[in-house]
Design a protein around this motif. Structure first.
Motif, PDB file in Angstrom:
ATOM      1  N   LYS A 182       0.858  -1.178   0.000  1.00  0.00           N
ATOM      2  CA  LYS A 182       0.000   0.000   0.000  1.00  0.00           C
ATOM      3  C   LYS A 182       0.897   1.231   0.000  1.00  0.00           C
ATOM      4  CE  LYS A 182      -0.418  -0.349   5.043  1.00  0.00           C
ATOM      5  NZ  LYS A 182      -1.365  -0.476   6.184  1.00  0.00           N
ATOM      6  N   PRO A 183       0.394   2.357  -0.490  1.00  0.00           N
ATOM      7  CA  PRO A 183       1.236   3.558  -0.613  1.00  0.00           C
ATOM      8  C   PRO A 183       1.912   3.995   0.680  1.00  0.00           C
ATOM      9  CG  PRO A 183      -0.761   3.823  -1.889  1.00  0.00           C
ATOM     10  CD  PRO A 183      -0.928   2.543  -1.111  1.00  0.00           C
ATOM     11  N   SER A 184       1.200   3.948   1.799  1.00  0.00           N
ATOM     12  CA  SER A 184       1.797   4.423   3.053  1.00  0.00           C
ATOM     13  C   SER A 184       2.992   3.578   3.470  1.00  0.00           C
ATOM     14  CB  SER A 184       0.754   4.435   4.176  1.00  0.00           C
ATOM     15  OG  SER A 184       0.261   3.120   4.423  1.00  0.00           O
ATOM     16  N   LYS A 220       6.206   4.955   1.721  1.00  0.00           N
ATOM     17  CA  LYS A 220       6.352   6.407   1.764  1.00  0.00           C
ATOM     18  C   LYS A 220       7.811   6.860   1.751  1.00  0.00           C
ATOM     19  CE  LYS A 220       4.596  10.481   4.189  1.00  0.00           C
ATOM     20  NZ  LYS A 220       3.783  10.969   5.342  1.00  0.00           N
ATOM     21  N   LEU A 270       8.983   6.953  -1.830  1.00  0.00           N
ATOM     22  CA  LEU A 270       8.388   8.077  -2.564  1.00  0.00           C
ATOM     23  C   LEU A 270       9.071   9.389  -2.191  1.00  0.00           C
ATOM     24  CD1 LEU A 270       4.582   7.157  -2.276  1.00  0.00           C
ATOM     25  CD2 LEU A 270       6.121   6.760  -4.212  1.00  0.00           C
ATOM     26  N   GLU A 271       9.324   9.566  -0.911  1.00  0.00           N
ATOM     27  CA  GLU A 271       9.945  10.817  -0.467  1.00  0.00           C
ATOM     28  C   GLU A 271      11.385  10.946  -0.947  1.00  0.00           C
ATOM     29  OE1 GLU A 271       9.406  10.573   3.747  1.00  0.00           O
ATOM     30  OE2 GLU A 271       7.411  11.515   3.685  1.00  0.00           O
ATOM     31  N   ALA A 298       7.438   0.234  -4.779  1.00  0.00           N
ATOM     32  CA  ALA A 298       7.036   1.580  -5.189  1.00  0.00           C
ATOM     33  C   ALA A 298       6.773   1.648  -6.688  1.00  0.00           C
ATOM     34  CB  ALA A 298       8.114   2.582  -4.791  1.00  0.00           C
ATOM     35  N   LYS A 341      -1.369   2.305 -10.270  1.00  0.00           N
ATOM     36  CA  LYS A 341      -2.134   3.554 -10.328  1.00  0.00           C
ATOM     37  C   LYS A 341      -2.306   4.012 -11.770  1.00  0.00           C
ATOM     38  CE  LYS A 341      -4.292   7.125  -8.757  1.00  0.00           C
ATOM     39  NZ  LYS A 341      -5.643   6.965  -8.177  1.00  0.00           N
ATOM     40  N   ASN A 379       3.494  11.981  -5.525  1.00  0.00           N
ATOM     41  CA  ASN A 379       3.459  11.366  -4.194  1.00  0.00           C
ATOM     42  C   ASN A 379       2.112  11.587  -3.518  1.00  0.00           C
ATOM     43  OD1 ASN A 379       6.084  10.627  -4.630  1.00  0.00           O
ATOM     44  ND2 ASN A 379       6.981  11.980  -3.079  1.00  0.00           N
ATOM     45  N   GLU A 380       1.603  12.799  -3.606  1.00  0.00           N
ATOM     46  CA  GLU A 380       0.314  13.119  -2.987  1.00  0.00           C
ATOM     47  C   GLU A 380      -0.812  12.318  -3.632  1.00  0.00           C
ATOM     48  OE1 GLU A 380      -0.109  17.313  -3.328  1.00  0.00           O
ATOM     49  OE2 GLU A 380       1.567  17.774  -1.975  1.00  0.00           O
ATOM     50  N   LEU A 435      -0.422   8.570  -2.483  1.00  0.00           N
ATOM     51  CA  LEU A 435      -0.764   8.396  -1.068  1.00  0.00           C
ATOM     52  C   LEU A 435      -2.258   8.615  -0.819  1.00  0.00           C
ATOM     53  CD1 LEU A 435       2.319  10.200   0.504  1.00  0.00           C
ATOM     54  CD2 LEU A 435       1.780   7.761   0.693  1.00  0.00           C
ATOM     55  N   GLU A 474      -4.743   5.427  -1.088  1.00  0.00           N
ATOM     56  CA  GLU A 474      -4.572   4.305  -0.146  1.00  0.00           C
ATOM     57  C   GLU A 474      -5.835   3.447  -0.040  1.00  0.00           C
ATOM     58  OE1 GLU A 474      -2.273   2.620   3.430  1.00  0.00           O
ATOM     59  OE2 GLU A 474      -1.683   4.026   1.884  1.00  0.00           O
TER      60      GLU A 474
END
Length: 333
Positions: free
Chosen positions: A115-117, A120, A123-124, A162, A169, A285-286, A289, A292
């Motif tokens: 999952k995206p979280s 993270k 992604l960052e 990732a 997506k 990224n936004e 996330l 989710e």
């Protein structure tokens, strides 16, 4: 509930009141393609709008007959991804769907808690992002920057997670299903020690997913700033690449003019000689996330039923190993 009963209710027979009730439960497909893309899909993918739902039902029936315990989503929109990726060849679309699930179940380090979280930090770091503008062919450009990864922070499988979520997506869009995507990989600053993490085992797994286990059309892979050691990396990758895919690799070195022949400067960030400003990873990224809950819902439909027999699993594994005839046939995509 058994896999057979799942397929009974998701592949209703005509004229049965109870089955028709289940049919109403499934989301109704509504085409979002523009007239131009409908024409493109017809010409390139053999997709005929007037036969589209018939083709989806045919694939659904094949799943329910041959793989009742597959544990897959059978919605029209989901199955269409696999038909488009294999130019509406039922047999090859079915194989891709089975491969998709087999890949997910055979590599728990990548697919558990996906999952995206959970990714993270990747992604960052900016390891993977998607450029905000489409190329002239209407394709998203996925930008991968291995130099942004610090191996001591997390294993290479987190990067693969990732990338996979990014592709999941993107493939939700019907436009992407028809147009495909382009990859831009910047190998600036990649050392031999970092490259060593991408060994034959990981290479084979990743290539297997991208070529035979995911419903996306990769139209070009542009490599830039590759160091001398990239020849060694590519030597690891190449044996697992089909000729069609290998021919879509373009090595540009430090030559931005060469890159611009494949990806126009107007959609590229300044870092690659483009005119669209600095590379901004925050927007993608936004978006990822914020998806989710959608991912949790979608992936919840991809769980292997608990009553699947060893025989069912053996059939999945056997189906995933392509025959020489299948490999030759796959060059049509």
């Amino acid at each position: 509930m058994s896999g057979d009963s799942d397929c009974t209710r998701t592949s209703p027979s005509v004229g049965s009141p109870s089955d028709n009730e289940f049919l109403l439960d499934r989301p109704k497909y509504v085409c979002s393609l523009s007239p131009d893309l409908i024409t493109k899909a017809r010409e390139e993918l053999q997709e005929k709008p007037e036969w589209r739902l018939r083709d989806v039902q045919a694939l659904r029936d094949m799943v329910c007959k041959d793989y009742p315990s597959l544990g897959t989503c059978l919605d029209d929109a989901f199955l269409l991804r696999f038909l488009r990726a294999r130019k509406f060849d039922y047999d090859r679309a079915l194989q891709l769907l089975v491969n998709y699930h087999t890949c997910r179940r055979s590599w728990p380090e990548v697919f558990n808690n996906l999952k995206p979280s959970a990714i993270k930090p990747v992604l960052e770091s900016g390891f993977v992002t998607v450029l905000p503008r489409l190329d002239p062919e209407g394709r998203h450009v996925v930008c991968i920057r291995p130099d942004r990864w610090t191996p001591s922070n997390y294993p290479i499988t987190e990067n693969i997670r990732a990338i996979y979520l990014t592709l999941e997506k993107l493939i939700q869009s019907e436009e992407t299903q028809v147009n495909g995507i382009v990859i831009l990989a910047d190998y600036k600053g990649v050392s031999l020690s970092k490259a060593s993490h991408f060994g034959p085992f990981v290479a084979k797994k990743v290539i297997g997913i991208l070529q035979d286990g995911f419903p996306i059309r990769i139209k070009a892979v542009n490599i830039i700033n590759e160091p001398r050691i990239f020849k060694g990396i590519f030597a690891i990758i190449k044996p697992f690449l089909k000729e069609k895919i290998a021919n879509r690799f373009f090595l540009h070195g430090c030559d931005l003019n060469s890159l611009h022949q494949n990806i126009p400067p107007v959609i590229l960030p300044e870092e690659y000689g483009g005119t669209s400003g600095k590379l901004d990873i925050s927007a993608w990224n936004e978006l990822l996330l914020a998806s989710e809950e959608d991912f949790l819902h979608d992936f919840s439909q991809l769980v292997l039923p608990c009553d699947s027999s060893p025989h069912d699993m053996l059939r999945l594994i056997q189906f995933f190993v392509p025959s020489s005839k299948t490999v030759a046939h796959s060059t049509r995509t």
